[in-house]
Scaffold this active site. Structure first.
Site, PDB file in Angstrom:
ATOM      1  N   LYS A 135       0.860  -1.199   0.000  1.00 16.31           N
ATOM      2  CA  LYS A 135       0.000   0.000   0.000  1.00 16.31           C
ATOM      3  C   LYS A 135       0.881   1.228   0.000  1.00 16.31           C
ATOM      4  O   LYS A 135       1.932   1.216   0.649  1.00 16.31           O
ATOM      5  CB  LYS A 135      -0.909   0.015   1.231  1.00 16.31           C
ATOM      6  CG  LYS A 135      -1.887  -1.129   1.319  1.00 16.31           C
ATOM      7  CD  LYS A 135      -3.079  -0.961   0.414  1.00 16.31           C
ATOM      8  CE  LYS A 135      -3.946  -2.216   0.413  1.00 16.31           C
ATOM      9  NZ  LYS A 135      -5.171  -2.133  -0.362  1.00 16.31           N
ATOM     10  N   LYS A 161       2.057  -9.166  -1.630  1.00 21.03           N
ATOM     11  CA  LYS A 161       1.461  -9.194  -2.962  1.00 21.03           C
ATOM     12  C   LYS A 161       1.207  -7.797  -3.497  1.00 21.03           C
ATOM     13  O   LYS A 161       1.002  -6.846  -2.730  1.00 21.03           O
ATOM     14  CB  LYS A 161       0.156 -10.007  -2.968  1.00 21.03           C
ATOM     15  CG  LYS A 161      -0.932  -9.440  -2.084  1.00 21.03           C
ATOM     16  CD  LYS A 161      -2.246 -10.173  -2.252  1.00 21.03           C
ATOM     17  CE  LYS A 161      -3.087  -9.641  -3.382  1.00 21.03           C
ATOM     18  NZ  LYS A 161      -3.656  -8.287  -3.154  1.00 21.03           N
ATOM     19  N   ASP A 163      -1.269  -5.199  -5.456  1.00 20.22           N
ATOM     20  CA  ASP A 163      -2.720  -5.080  -5.393  1.00 20.22           C
ATOM     21  C   ASP A 163      -3.300  -5.325  -6.783  1.00 20.22           C
ATOM     22  O   ASP A 163      -2.589  -5.385  -7.783  1.00 20.22           O
ATOM     23  CB  ASP A 163      -3.129  -3.729  -4.804  1.00 20.22           C
ATOM     24  CG  ASP A 163      -4.222  -3.925  -3.741  1.00 20.22           C
ATOM     25  OD1 ASP A 163      -5.028  -4.862  -3.913  1.00 20.22           O
ATOM     26  OD2 ASP A 163      -4.265  -3.160  -2.777  1.00 20.22           O
ATOM     27  N   GLU A 164      -4.628  -5.440  -6.818  1.00 14.59           N
ATOM     28  CA  GLU A 164      -5.264  -5.931  -8.050  1.00 14.59           C
ATOM     29  C   GLU A 164      -5.151  -4.976  -9.225  1.00 14.59           C
ATOM     30  O   GLU A 164      -5.229  -5.400 -10.376  1.00 14.59           O
ATOM     31  CB  GLU A 164      -6.732  -6.294  -7.766  1.00 14.59           C
ATOM     32  CG  GLU A 164      -7.694  -5.124  -7.589  1.00 14.59           C
ATOM     33  CD  GLU A 164      -7.588  -4.434  -6.225  1.00 14.59           C
ATOM     34  OE1 GLU A 164      -6.847  -4.929  -5.349  1.00 14.59           O
ATOM     35  OE2 GLU A 164      -8.233  -3.391  -6.043  1.00 14.59           O
ATOM     36  N   HIS A 251      -6.537 -13.319  -7.187  1.00 10.11           N
ATOM     37  CA  HIS A 251      -7.393 -12.250  -6.655  1.00 10.11           C
ATOM     38  C   HIS A 251      -8.732 -12.306  -7.386  1.00 10.11           C
ATOM     39  O   HIS A 251      -8.796 -12.623  -8.568  1.00 10.11           O
ATOM     40  CB  HIS A 251      -6.713 -10.896  -6.879  1.00 10.11           C
ATOM     41  CG  HIS A 251      -7.265  -9.798  -6.025  1.00 10.11           C
ATOM     42  ND1 HIS A 251      -8.535  -9.298  -6.196  1.00 10.11           N
ATOM     43  CD2 HIS A 251      -6.719  -9.100  -4.998  1.00 10.11           C
ATOM     44  CE1 HIS A 251      -8.750  -8.339  -5.303  1.00 10.11           C
ATOM     45  NE2 HIS A 251      -7.667  -8.198  -4.556  1.00 10.11           N
ATOM     46  N   LYS A 290     -13.718  -5.418   5.914  1.00  6.10           N
ATOM     47  CA  LYS A 290     -14.378  -4.231   5.350  1.00  6.10           C
ATOM     48  C   LYS A 290     -15.382  -4.563   4.250  1.00  6.10           C
ATOM     49  O   LYS A 290     -16.198  -3.727   3.877  1.00  6.10           O
ATOM     50  CB  LYS A 290     -13.318  -3.256   4.826  1.00  6.10           C
ATOM     51  CG  LYS A 290     -12.646  -3.646   3.515  1.00  6.10           C
ATOM     52  CD  LYS A 290     -11.589  -2.617   3.098  1.00  6.10           C
ATOM     53  CE  LYS A 290     -10.919  -3.022   1.795  1.00  6.10           C
ATOM     54  NZ  LYS A 290      -9.784  -2.177   1.429  1.00  6.10           N
TER      55      LYS A 290
HETATM   56  C1  3PG Z   1      -7.100  -6.815  -1.087  1.00  5.81           C
HETATM   57  O1  3PG Z   1      -6.429  -7.034  -2.097  1.00  5.81           O
HETATM   58  O2  3PG Z   1      -7.773  -7.688  -0.523  1.00  5.81           O
HETATM   59  C2  3PG Z   1      -7.123  -5.425  -0.512  1.00  5.81           C
HETATM   60  O3  3PG Z   1      -6.235  -4.610  -1.191  1.00  5.81           O
HETATM   61  C3  3PG Z   1      -6.935  -5.431   0.971  1.00  5.81           C
HETATM   62  O4  3PG Z   1      -6.423  -4.224   1.461  1.00  5.81           O
HETATM   63  P1  3PG Z   1      -6.679  -3.781   2.992  1.00  5.81           P
HETATM   64  O5  3PG Z   1      -6.138  -4.851   3.877  1.00  5.81           O
HETATM   65  O6  3PG Z   1      -5.960  -2.464   3.158  1.00  5.81           O
HETATM   66  O7  3PG Z   1      -8.156  -3.640   3.140  1.00  5.81           O
END
Ligand code: 3PG
Length: 395
Positions: A135, A161, A163-164, A251, A290
């Protein structure tokens, strides 16, 4: 002659027509029929026509003869079991809940790397894996990405990893990023005494994805990542058939378009297809996090990934989406240790940084294993105490 059947189960809500009538219309549309009689249908129905098995309580079960399928062609299989039917008039809801793929599984080799192989590579056997997502998810340069990865690995994480939405953009070219991250991870391995996986996101168009995965392997990748729904199931199938010999982190970005509304495909069906085509890890949701979630579908997906099925190796469920130390218990109580706990914000957002964030996650795992409340465990574990202060009490 004995005909093998692929059994499908749909949740169906019709506007006015009786369910059995709608079920027959679906079976016709998806196999040999159409809106009116076509004389030649009699010649082919016995061989490839779908049969309604039952239609009651908004549940429709339909059998499709094996011969209707081109068995290794997933786009074609999906066109049969999840194609035109969604567009039929007079429906309020239609969700593909389950497919019994057993007549077709002999055509699929499944994961080359499963839970056992990944645990052996990492030398981790007695706890869930703990990982992170770099991030911010986009915007960092290769050098900055590698620095974040270095911190994550110094915190002892098992997996990092992309991110998507990060693939090969100009601000962070894939080859440069991969080389920079692997260089840092090789150095950290000497410090922490264990390897760390880096799932580099090779998602791209069908014409390039195998080549991109091969290039990642050449450059020293120890894992690749694919966005299975945007790239297509056959993208992973093609990588698997090309014998690239790397674990594949999968993913499910875009799944909500299929899994959340009244019309769609359930996560358990997506999980089955992912295991057939050869994923190693798959995001299947969190019991607490979330993202919106359907407990029944997570339970089923978890079991589909891990339970014995033909000769397919068991896969890791990736528990991801807004998790942090306080949310590990409700997830681990349901997942047990064979899962990957992945926190992005829940690690990099720790007030003392990424290394401390990773430590707090491990401390929460230890507390769960020892069945000690987080608040009590935090009395002797500083990083966890800081996380509790920032994100509130345990849940
Ligand atoms: C994922 O790929 O699942 C999200 O990017 C998770 O990110 P987060 O842990 O900051 O919600």
């Amino acid at each position: 002659m004995f005909i093998m059947m692929v059994r499908t189960t749909y949740h169906v809500e019709a506007e006015t027509k009786p369910l059995d009538v709608v079920a027959k219309e679906i079976a016709a549309e998806q196999s040999t029929g159409t809106w009116t009689n076509v004389p030649a249908e009699r010649e082919v129905h016995e061989k490839v026509g779908a049969r309604v098995v039952s239609a009651e309580n908004n549940t429709v079960v339909i059998d499709f003869p094996e011969e209707i399928f081109e068995p290794t062609n997933i786009p074609q299989i999906l066109s049969v079991v999840a194609g035109n039917l969604y567009g039929l008039g007079g429906l309020k809801a239609l969700r593909l809940e389950d497919v019994d793929f057993d007549p077709l599984v002999k055509y699929y080799k499944g994961p080359v790397f499963g839970i056992k192989e990944v645990r052996k590579y990492l030398g981790v056997y007695d706890r869930p894996l703990v990982g992170t997502i770099i991030k911010p998810k986009v915007g960092l340069s290769p050098k900055r990405t590698a620095e974040v990865a270095e911190q994550a690995a110094l915190g002892g994480l098992d997996l990092i990893k992309d991110d998507e939405t990060l693939t090969d953009q100009a601000f962070c070219p894939l080859e440069e990023r991969l080389t920079a991250v692997m260089d840092k991870l090789d150095k950290v391995k000497k410090v922490v005494g264990k390897p760390c996986l880096y799932a580099v996101n090779v998602t791209t168009g069908a014409d390039k994805i195998v080549e991109r995965a091969e290039r990642a392997k050449e450059l020293g990748a120890n894992m690749i990542m694919v966005d299975i729904l945007t790239a297509g199931f056959s993208a992973i199938q093609a990588i698997n058939e090309a014998n690239i010999d790397l674990p594949i982190h999968v993913h499910r970005t875009m799944h909500g378009a299929l899994t959340r509304g009244p019309f769609g495909i359930s996560m358990p069906v997506i999980s089955k297809l992912t295991r057939m085509v050869g994923g190693t890890n798959l995001h299947i949701g969190t019991y607490s996090g979330k993202m919106e979630h359907n407990v029944c579908d997570i339970d089923r997906s978890r079991d589909i990934l891990r339970q014995p099925w033909d000769n397919f190796k068991p896969m890791f469920p990736a528990v991801s989406g807004g998790i942090y130390p306080q949310l590990l218990k409700p997830n681990l109580d349901c997942y047990g240790i064979d899962c990957i706990l992945q926190a992005g914000g829940g690690i990099h957002g720790h007030p003392e940084g990424t290394v401390a964030g990773a430590k707090a996650m491990f401390q929460a795992v230890e507390a769960w294993k020892e069945n000690v409340p987080l608040e009590q465990y935090a009395k002797t574990h500083h990083e966890l105490a800081v996380a509790l202060k920032k994100w509130g009490p345990s849940q």
